[in-house]
Design an enzyme around this catalytic site. Sequence first.
Site: not given
Lengths: 377, 377
Positions: A176, A180, A150
């Site tokens: 989050y 990643k 991402s």
Amino acid sequence: MAGSPDKSEEGNVGNVAQVVVVLVTGGCGYVGTHTVLQLLEQNVHVVVVDNLAGVTRGNDEKKPTSLERVEELSGKTVDFHNVDINDAESLDKIFKLYRFDCVIHLAALKSVGDSCSLPLDYYRNNVAGTVTLLEIMKKNQVVKLVFSSSATVYGEPQYLPIDEQHVTGQRVTNPYGRSKYFIEEILRDLCTSDPKWSVICLRYFNPVGAHPSGRIGEDPAGVPCNLMPYVAQVAVGRLEKLAVYGNDYSTPDGTGVRDYIHIMDLAEGHWAATKKILKEKGAKAGEEGAGAGGSWLAYNLGLGRGYSVLDVVKCFESVSGRPIAVDFVQRREGDVASSYSDCSLAVRQLEWKASRTLTDMCKYCALWCTFESLHLL
Amino acid sequence: MAGSPDKSEEGNVGNVAQVVVVLVTGGCGYVGTHTVLQLLEQNVHVVVVDNLAGVTRGNDEKKPTSLERVEELSGKTVDFHNVDINDAESLDKIFKLYRFDCVIHLAALKSVGDSCSLPLDYYRNNVAGTVTLLEIMKKNQVVKLVFSSSATVYGEPQYLPIDEQHVTGQRVTNPYGRSKYFIEEILRDLCTSDPKWSVICLRYFNPVGAHPSGRIGEDPAGVPCNLMPYVAQVAVGRLEKLAVYGNDYSTPDGTGVRDYIHIMDLAEGHWAATKKILKEKGAKAGEEGAGAGGSWLAYNLGLGRGYSVLDVVKCFESVSGRPIAVDFVQRREGDVASSYSDCSLAVRQLEWKASRTLTDMCKYCALWCTFESLHLL
């Protein structure tokens, strides 16, 4: 080995005529369904592993609705296994059933907001889950991976447009994004340690839109966290108005500017990455290039330009023919004025380029949302 | 609940007279044994969980030799469970057996070199293992943790001495260090998400030395990776000479300068952190301080000054009375000239200070090494 597809259905990569077998983790989700469809159209034999955590409808069936629609659209079948990537034993059994050429690893939790309130769930599913997947891959000598990363790994942009040389892991504002980033680093260490591995990390900007059929799209569970699904829900009357966080940014119209990418372009990006990784020959001991580690590559997947919140709203109004009520509220902590990608590396090395416009994105998002609304009535 | 100690053996924290029950993961290792001994001397009821991966002798017994010696030295008993922290089910059973006030989490793989060749093992044992431990703690409402971190989280020093404000996670040169950094960030996110949690990360500099009895110390398996155990093995004749990586650094004698901390000081640091964390009242919903997240703190544990490789060699020669043959070789990639800590935060907030000198470190390292050598004959 599971039944191979007919000769006529053989997946082809370059000049190599052979059945390509790809495992897609999280294949029932938003990116997953579009990617699986893309692979099927390339005659790849696709095996999906998904725990259906992100699937709100048809998850009590043998095969979830989203994957059934992919089969309908493609006229082909997908092997589906309802398995959690944290379940090493079940995962290993699947690796014994097939000889995978490559894994496309999409299984992950993806809500920025939830990750702040439930960080352990994110580190369990995203980070620990990936470690388990990698262990099973290693055990079964499957060493090619395309990973769904991402743009959040870049944190607050230091410059624009953001290219792949931009620092990662600094000022990442939520678990989050950190999950990643951690996975990217784990994959990098793995490739450094062992020349057999080939990994491509795809750093998504903001995937939106849906398949032109309007039959697959982003699961509309709950209140959407991202702009376009929210706009769509306002357009179809399921939500009253759109909260716009800040209109005093140093951008043309004061609202935040982001890089949106059509999910169909993103799916094609996964196929481009898969083709590249299948062509990579893992360096063997003594070979030229051995000792330098495996191949770890990261590519931005975006449109390469930014649109403001109001650009998106206007475009959506135009394609849907419905007014979108807007409410300007305070900026959100952690939001930046602008973020958009430089995707020239993917253009050069993956021979891929996003071609769908903002109008396409809004149009198919509206179509999917309408279809889902009708379906839900 | 397991049998409580007698009234006369009650652990005391400040003025609170109650039995303190502490789980020590990795309690059979180098830091573990010294920390467990320290806790026993404070009348803490200690429960050890260890998979014995880092224990080369007595690991086929009901209780490993290292822990038996701790019991002999303290005259007290330790509850031992041969369990891997990745084994959620077994770990949960242990949390049902006791009501832990706090967990001291030391279980980890710790070889920088091995982490480069086997990164997945490090992410499995250190990162995924910690996620499992945290899940089980959360499930059982145990929300106080002292974590064994490392100065490696600072990467290449940006300034000296290194205080806790120094950036972390940048230019960390190996997966071991990254695993510690990732865990610190996971713990920080957890505390941010939930005001009940209290976490203290102890960033060790270079732990050396041994208990004054010479009966417990660092497991001497294989060729040591760290300076002092290596020097000790040269001193006792088990290794021929010491390779010194670089003598052209910009340091007083050209060899690398590091901050060494006596393992007894380190063990006392764990007790100081445990006392602090036991006094922390987790904020409850509605309470003052709630909403701001739990408490996440990090402290350097070092001597607060550096010694060069040759300082250590000379000191060891002096205390052991044996010459140490030295071979100057090329610098190692990733090594820096100097690294040492500012420990004033721990002095102020933990009321702890390293007091043992380099001579003490060499003396007890030599004593332990001699004891082990005799024992092995």
